[in-house]
Design a protein around this motif. Structure first.
Motif, PDB file in Angstrom:
ATOM      1  N   UNK A   1       0.839  -1.292  -0.172  1.00 16.72           N
ATOM      2  CA  UNK A   1      -0.176  -0.232   0.070  1.00 16.72           C
ATOM      3  C   UNK A   1       1.138   1.457   0.074  1.00 16.72           C
ATOM      4  N   UNK A   2       0.577   2.174  -1.033  1.00 11.57           N
ATOM      5  CA  UNK A   2       1.220   3.251  -1.117  1.00 11.57           C
ATOM      6  C   UNK A   2       0.552   4.319  -0.743  1.00 11.57           C
ATOM      7  N   UNK A   3       0.973   5.376   0.377  1.00 10.18           N
ATOM      8  CA  UNK A   3       0.281   6.560   0.276  1.00 10.18           C
ATOM      9  C   UNK A   3       0.744   7.809  -0.232  1.00 10.18           C
ATOM     10  N   UNK A   4       0.276   9.069  -0.361  1.00 10.29           N
ATOM     11  CA  UNK A   4       0.246   9.748  -0.586  1.00 10.29           C
ATOM     12  C   UNK A   4       0.586  10.905   0.478  1.00 10.29           C
ATOM     13  N   UNK A   5       1.279  11.008   1.490  1.00 14.42           N
ATOM     14  CA  UNK A   5       1.442  11.642   2.449  1.00 14.42           C
ATOM     15  C   UNK A   5       1.864  13.720   2.252  1.00 14.42           C
ATOM     16  N   UNK A   6       1.701  14.095   1.198  1.00 13.51           N
ATOM     17  CA  UNK A   6       2.490  15.378   0.530  1.00 13.51           C
ATOM     18  C   UNK A   6       0.817  15.694   0.134  1.00 13.51           C
ATOM     19  N   UNK A   7       1.014  16.928  -0.806  1.00 11.43           N
ATOM     20  CA  UNK A   7       0.307  18.487  -0.529  1.00 11.43           C
ATOM     21  C   UNK A   7       0.252  17.895  -2.326  1.00 11.43           C
ATOM     22  N   UNK A   8       1.422  17.337  -2.724  1.00 13.30           N
ATOM     23  CA  UNK A   8       0.335  17.715  -4.331  1.00 13.30           C
ATOM     24  C   UNK A   8       0.851  16.228  -4.942  1.00 13.30           C
ATOM     25  N   UNK A   9       0.152  15.584  -5.530  1.00 13.20           N
ATOM     26  CA  UNK A   9       0.051  14.540  -6.609  1.00 13.20           C
ATOM     27  C   UNK A   9       1.648  14.003  -7.205  1.00 13.20           C
TER      28      UNK A   9
END
Ligand code: BG6
Length: 286
Positions: free
Chosen positions: A140-148
């Motif tokens: 599972x990959x989570x995008x924890x930032x504020x852009x794609x």
């Protein structure tokens, strides 16, 4: 001297063992969260090169390396990305659920080194569940930032086979594949039973949810996937193996990589979103 597929071979702090007893266990190296061994009732199902380097720097040659955020050559960093050469954290130590299955989870987050190559904030959680005759690998990959951001990923499983010449893969008929040996041209697989008799490096697209690896001496293994639409089939063959310092000279005879991933096109992950995928390896009854 302990073999490379026994826990005694490694410093205790480098590995995590999921052990059900009766010779059914998995060894995971924190370098890359690489599964080194999957034994079921005392029978090993993964290939691990005896000449693989364990210096916590180089990628491990065998088992199940985790490929992220790039499959193949990468202009921003090393071939196949950095996940296989980073130290992962064992966030859930092996524990037994009410059905007797063993679960453990490993995590990788961005740090200065990863951001220098690939300037994104992420968290990858890799959870393994060991059942009596199967191993579930949940990625599972989570995008924890504020852009794609976008990425490709794959579980680079090295199956151990008694003899590559009597090994085949079922379930690929009719699929389009990119043949990296033949100038990355696209072909269609015509065979029901895909045997491997030469250097092979193919990316099969839109694979079915299940493919089966059949080998003469061992039981067949079924690979079932979720959100991994591509299947890479790779064997370096004799010359290729000899040219690799960390591959046994006869390793090519005893391995076949059948790799589940999302590599033909990237995953685009928006800020705050997650990508959830898995492969389940299951030993089929004879
Ligand atoms: C496969 C690729 O997945 O991995 C091959 O399709 C590559 O092209 C192979 O040669 C091994 O890569 P590496 O970086 O582990 O030597």
């Amino acid at each position: 001297m302990a073999t490379v597929q026994s826990p005694e071979h490694y410093p205790a702090g480098d590995i995590v063992v999921l052990d059900r007893g009766n010779g059914t266990r998995v060894i995971v190296h924190l370098h890359g969260a690489t599964v080194l061994s999957w034994q079921c009732n005392g029978v090993e199902h993964l290939f691990l090169s005896s000449t693989s380097v364990f210096d916590n720097k180089k990628a491990i040659r065998g088992g199940i390396p985790v490929i992220f955020p790039q499959f193949g050559p990468w202009s921003l960093g090393p071939q196949h990305g950095f996940a296989r050469t980073k130290r992962w954290t064992n966030v859930i130590p092996p524990s037994t659920d009410k059905n007797g299955n063993i679960i453990a989870a490993f995590q990788l987050e961005d740090d200065d080194e990863t951001r220098q190559m690939w300037n994104h904030k992420f968290k990858v959680v890799y959870t393994l569940m060991l059942l009596d005759t199967s191993l579930v690998c949940n990625f599972v990959v989570h995008n924890t930032g504020s852009s794609s951001f976008d990425f490709t990923c794959l579980l680079h499983t090295y199956f151990r086979v008694a003899d590559i010449n009597s090994t085949s893969v079922l379930g690929l008929k009719g699929l389009k594949y990119v043949d990296k040996i033949r100038e990355s041209k696209e072909f269609t697989e015509e065979r029901d039973v895909v045997s491997v008799g030469e250097k092979t490096d193919r990316v099969y697209k839109d694979s079915p949810k299940t493919v089966v690896i059949q080998t003469a001496a061992n039981p067949s293994i079924e690979v079932s996937t979720l959100s991994f639409p591509d299947t890479v089939v790779w064997n370096p063959w004799e010359e290729g193996a000899k040219s690799m310092a960390d591959m046994d000279d006869d390793g090519w005879r005893h391995m076949l990589c059948v790799e589940a991933g999302k590599v033909s096109s990237s995953v685009i992950l928006e800020a705050g979103d997650k990508f959830d995928s898995s492969q389940t390896l299951k030993i089929l009854p004879n």
